[in-house]
Design a protein around this motif. Structure first.
Motif, PDB file in Angstrom:
ATOM      1  N   ASN A  38      -3.319   2.863  -6.348  1.00  0.00           N
ATOM      2  CA  ASN A  38      -2.560   3.648  -7.322  1.00  0.00           C
ATOM      3  C   ASN A  38      -1.709   2.681  -8.133  1.00  0.00           C
ATOM      4  O   ASN A  38      -0.814   2.026  -7.587  1.00  0.00           O
ATOM      5  CB  ASN A  38      -1.664   4.662  -6.591  1.00  0.00           C
ATOM      6  N   PRO A  39      -1.973   2.560  -9.450  1.00  0.00           N
ATOM      7  CA  PRO A  39      -1.201   1.616 -10.272  1.00  0.00           C
ATOM      8  C   PRO A  39       0.286   1.940 -10.287  1.00  0.00           C
ATOM      9  O   PRO A  39       1.106   1.086 -10.637  1.00  0.00           O
ATOM     10  CB  PRO A  39      -1.815   1.762 -11.671  1.00  0.00           C
ATOM     11  N   GLU A  40       0.656   3.185  -9.902  1.00  0.00           N
ATOM     12  CA  GLU A  40       2.087   3.554  -9.847  1.00  0.00           C
ATOM     13  C   GLU A  40       2.821   2.881  -8.702  1.00  0.00           C
ATOM     14  O   GLU A  40       4.043   2.777  -8.715  1.00  0.00           O
ATOM     15  CB  GLU A  40       2.234   5.068  -9.622  1.00  0.00           C
ATOM     16  N   PHE A  41       2.080   2.461  -7.650  1.00  0.00           N
ATOM     17  CA  PHE A  41       2.756   1.826  -6.511  1.00  0.00           C
ATOM     18  C   PHE A  41       3.390   0.521  -6.976  1.00  0.00           C
ATOM     19  O   PHE A  41       2.763  -0.259  -7.697  1.00  0.00           O
ATOM     20  CB  PHE A  41       1.779   1.515  -5.374  1.00  0.00           C
ATOM     21  N   SER A  42       4.623   0.286  -6.510  1.00  0.00           N
ATOM     22  CA  SER A  42       5.303  -0.944  -6.925  1.00  0.00           C
ATOM     23  C   SER A  42       5.292  -1.971  -5.796  1.00  0.00           C
ATOM     24  O   SER A  42       6.160  -2.831  -5.716  1.00  0.00           O
ATOM     25  CB  SER A  42       6.747  -0.612  -7.328  1.00  0.00           C
ATOM     26  N   PHE A  43       4.321  -1.836  -4.887  1.00  0.00           N
ATOM     27  CA  PHE A  43       4.221  -2.780  -3.764  1.00  0.00           C
ATOM     28  C   PHE A  43       2.766  -3.211  -3.624  1.00  0.00           C
ATOM     29  O   PHE A  43       1.851  -2.536  -4.103  1.00  0.00           O
ATOM     30  CB  PHE A  43       4.716  -2.124  -2.470  1.00  0.00           C
ATOM     31  N   TYR A 193      11.473  14.531  -5.494  1.00  0.00           N
ATOM     32  CA  TYR A 193      11.711  13.500  -4.477  1.00  0.00           C
ATOM     33  C   TYR A 193      12.907  12.653  -4.879  1.00  0.00           C
ATOM     34  O   TYR A 193      13.337  12.661  -6.044  1.00  0.00           O
ATOM     35  CB  TYR A 193      10.484  12.599  -4.361  1.00  0.00           C
ATOM     36  N   GLY A 194      13.427  11.884  -3.923  1.00  0.00           N
ATOM     37  CA  GLY A 194      14.459  10.910  -4.233  1.00  0.00           C
ATOM     38  C   GLY A 194      13.861   9.741  -5.000  1.00  0.00           C
ATOM     39  O   GLY A 194      12.747   9.833  -5.528  1.00  0.00           O
ATOM     40  N   SER A 195      14.558   8.629  -5.004  1.00  0.00           N
ATOM     41  CA  SER A 195      14.112   7.504  -5.839  1.00  0.00           C
ATOM     42  C   SER A 195      13.268   6.506  -5.045  1.00  0.00           C
ATOM     43  O   SER A 195      13.236   5.328  -5.352  1.00  0.00           O
ATOM     44  CB  SER A 195      15.332   6.805  -6.435  1.00  0.00           C
ATOM     45  N   GLY A 196      12.615   6.972  -3.992  1.00  0.00           N
ATOM     46  CA  GLY A 196      11.781   6.089  -3.167  1.00  0.00           C
ATOM     47  C   GLY A 196      10.615   5.497  -3.932  1.00  0.00           C
ATOM     48  O   GLY A 196      10.295   5.920  -5.044  1.00  0.00           O
ATOM     49  N   THR A 197       9.954   4.528  -3.296  1.00  0.00           N
ATOM     50  CA  THR A 197       8.822   3.875  -3.952  1.00  0.00           C
ATOM     51  C   THR A 197       7.486   4.491  -3.550  1.00  0.00           C
ATOM     52  O   THR A 197       6.471   4.202  -4.142  1.00  0.00           O
ATOM     53  CB  THR A 197       8.814   2.374  -3.631  1.00  0.00           C
ATOM     54  N   LEU A 198       7.509   5.354  -2.526  1.00  0.00           N
ATOM     55  CA  LEU A 198       6.281   6.063  -2.150  1.00  0.00           C
ATOM     56  C   LEU A 198       6.651   7.503  -1.823  1.00  0.00           C
ATOM     57  O   LEU A 198       7.552   7.759  -1.028  1.00  0.00           O
ATOM     58  CB  LEU A 198       5.631   5.402  -0.921  1.00  0.00           C
ATOM     59  N   ARG A 199       5.947   8.457  -2.425  1.00  0.00           N
ATOM     60  CA  ARG A 199       6.181   9.881  -2.164  1.00  0.00           C
ATOM     61  C   ARG A 199       5.045  10.397  -1.287  1.00  0.00           C
ATOM     62  O   ARG A 199       3.892  10.476  -1.727  1.00  0.00           O
ATOM     63  CB  ARG A 199       6.267  10.645  -3.497  1.00  0.00           C
ATOM     64  N   LEU A 200       5.391  10.701  -0.027  1.00  0.00           N
ATOM     65  CA  LEU A 200       4.391  11.006   0.995  1.00  0.00           C
ATOM     66  C   LEU A 200       4.563  12.441   1.497  1.00  0.00           C
ATOM     67  O   LEU A 200       5.669  12.844   1.869  1.00  0.00           O
ATOM     68  CB  LEU A 200       4.569  10.014   2.159  1.00  0.00           C
ATOM     69  N   THR A 292      -4.877   1.560   3.595  1.00  0.00           N
ATOM     70  CA  THR A 292      -4.112   0.496   2.959  1.00  0.00           C
ATOM     71  C   THR A 292      -3.748   0.945   1.558  1.00  0.00           C
ATOM     72  O   THR A 292      -4.627   1.126   0.709  1.00  0.00           O
ATOM     73  CB  THR A 292      -4.903  -0.826   2.915  1.00  0.00           C
ATOM     74  N   LEU A 293      -2.465   1.183   1.336  1.00  0.00           N
ATOM     75  CA  LEU A 293      -1.992   1.605   0.022  1.00  0.00           C
ATOM     76  C   LEU A 293      -1.702   0.355  -0.787  1.00  0.00           C
ATOM     77  O   LEU A 293      -0.995  -0.555  -0.315  1.00  0.00           O
ATOM     78  CB  LEU A 293      -0.710   2.435   0.153  1.00  0.00           C
ATOM     79  N   THR A 294      -2.238   0.311  -1.973  1.00  0.00           N
ATOM     80  CA  THR A 294      -2.085  -0.891  -2.782  1.00  0.00           C
ATOM     81  C   THR A 294      -2.054  -0.570  -4.259  1.00  0.00           C
ATOM     82  O   THR A 294      -2.690   0.387  -4.710  1.00  0.00           O
ATOM     83  CB  THR A 294      -3.215  -1.899  -2.447  1.00  0.00           C
ATOM     84  N   GLN A 295      -1.295  -1.396  -4.985  1.00  0.00           N
ATOM     85  CA  GLN A 295      -1.234  -1.214  -6.436  1.00  0.00           C
ATOM     86  C   GLN A 295      -2.517  -1.715  -7.099  1.00  0.00           C
ATOM     87  O   GLN A 295      -3.014  -1.117  -8.032  1.00  0.00           O
ATOM     88  CB  GLN A 295      -0.024  -1.986  -6.992  1.00  0.00           C
TER      89      GLN A 295
END
Ligand SMILES: [Fe+2]
Length: 299
Positions: A38-43, A193-200, A292-295
């Motif tokens: 997901n290009p939205e992931f910042s990790f 959601y809050g300001s987290g980097t992953l919304r699960l 494996t979640l990846t940008q």
């Protein structure tokens, strides 16, 4: 020989063969490796071990040992989407199976089989889409299981939400209790959601009402179980049922789930176990999923 008797013999032999094969496949535990890009992931990378539908009884040494062995995968996070139990005395066996995974971060929701002990039903009922959902089994030690998981530091997502930071990644997680027995109350976690980097989003049974609520609130990754992948599938065709209103083509695996123009990655686990009364799988191996979640998509 009478041709009717011959045909009956052939059908019986095929049935016994399929049953024998199904008993073997139900023990053919496997790890499914999938990448969620997901290009939205910042990790760069987050490895989530997704387990579901363990349905453990104390006597299931082989399954318990296999789940124990998953600790060697060293995931960043373990998520269990319910149906841990299948026996009144199963809590110690569940904790033993999860042993090394409990040393790391984890999250969980419950399924109906964490509340009510399994009872014998005709296996054919599983294929009856219109059957009544009526949990009548003996009450299980749900609170004992919850407390042991909480004591290990795992996060309870049954109609709850919580953020946790793992490897500098802020995971904003929310979940529901089991929709299959109407214990889901999305209103308890609804909203931005809050300001987290992953919304699960995490739930046991992937009923569309819950998936749609998750997607409407911009959940990026949804984990669910319950379907057992169809459990008894047709080779090269797939599942015949999902035991909920999820379409059979989504009965197991990773897919893009869309609702009202928004999309989330949905992983439906085929699960590790089965009801002790129907210990059979065909064309649907028991599984754990290593996501494996990846940008960046790997080449
Ligand atoms: Fe299950």
């Amino acid at each position: 020989m009478n041709p009717i008797l011959q045909a009956a013999e052939a059908v019986t032999a095929t049935g016994i063969g399929a049953l024998g094969y199904g008993l073997i496949e139900a023990q053919a535990f496997t790890v499914r490796d999938n990448q969620v890009h997901n290009p939205e992931f910042s990790f760069d990378s987050l490895r989530i071990l997704h387990l579901s539908d363990l349905h453990i009884t104390p006597a299931q040494t082989r399954k318990i040992n296999w789940v124990k062995s998953l600790g060697s995968l060293k995931p960043d996070l373990t998520v269990v989407t319910g149906d841990f139990l299948a026996h009144m005395q199963a809590v110690p066996a569940v904790i033993e199976a999860l042993d090394s995974l409990l040393d790391g971060p984890g999250m969980f929701v419950f399924g109906s089989n964490d509340y009510f002990a399994p009872e014998f039903k005709s296996p054919l009922k599983y294929f009856d889409r219109d059957r009544e959902i009526n949990p009548i089994g003996q009450a299980l030690p749900t609170e004992e299981l919850r407390q042991q998981l909480l004591d290990a530091g795992w996060i309870d997502l049954n109609n709850r939400q919580q953020a946790v930071t793992i490897n500098d990644i802020v995971i904003d997680a929310r979940g529901t209790d089991d929709p299959h027995i109407n214990k889901d109350d999305y209103s308890k976690v609804a909203g931005p959601y809050g300001s987290g980097t992953l919304r699960l989003g995490v739930t046991h049974a992937p009923y569309l009402r819950v998936l749609n609520d998750f997607v409407a609130d911009d959940t990026q990754v949804i984990l669910a179980g319950h379907t057992h992948g169809g459990q008894v599938c047709i080779p090269f065709y797939g599942a015949l049922v999902t035991n909920c209103d999820l379409p059979t083509k989504l009965a197991r695996g990773l897919s893009d789930y869309s609702h009202n123009g928004k999309t989330a990655s949905l992983n439906v686990s085929a699960g590790v176990g089965t009801s002790p009364f129907t210990p059979v799988r065909i064309a649907c191996r028991p599984e754990a999923t290593l996501l494996t979640l990846t940008q960046q998509a790997s080449q």
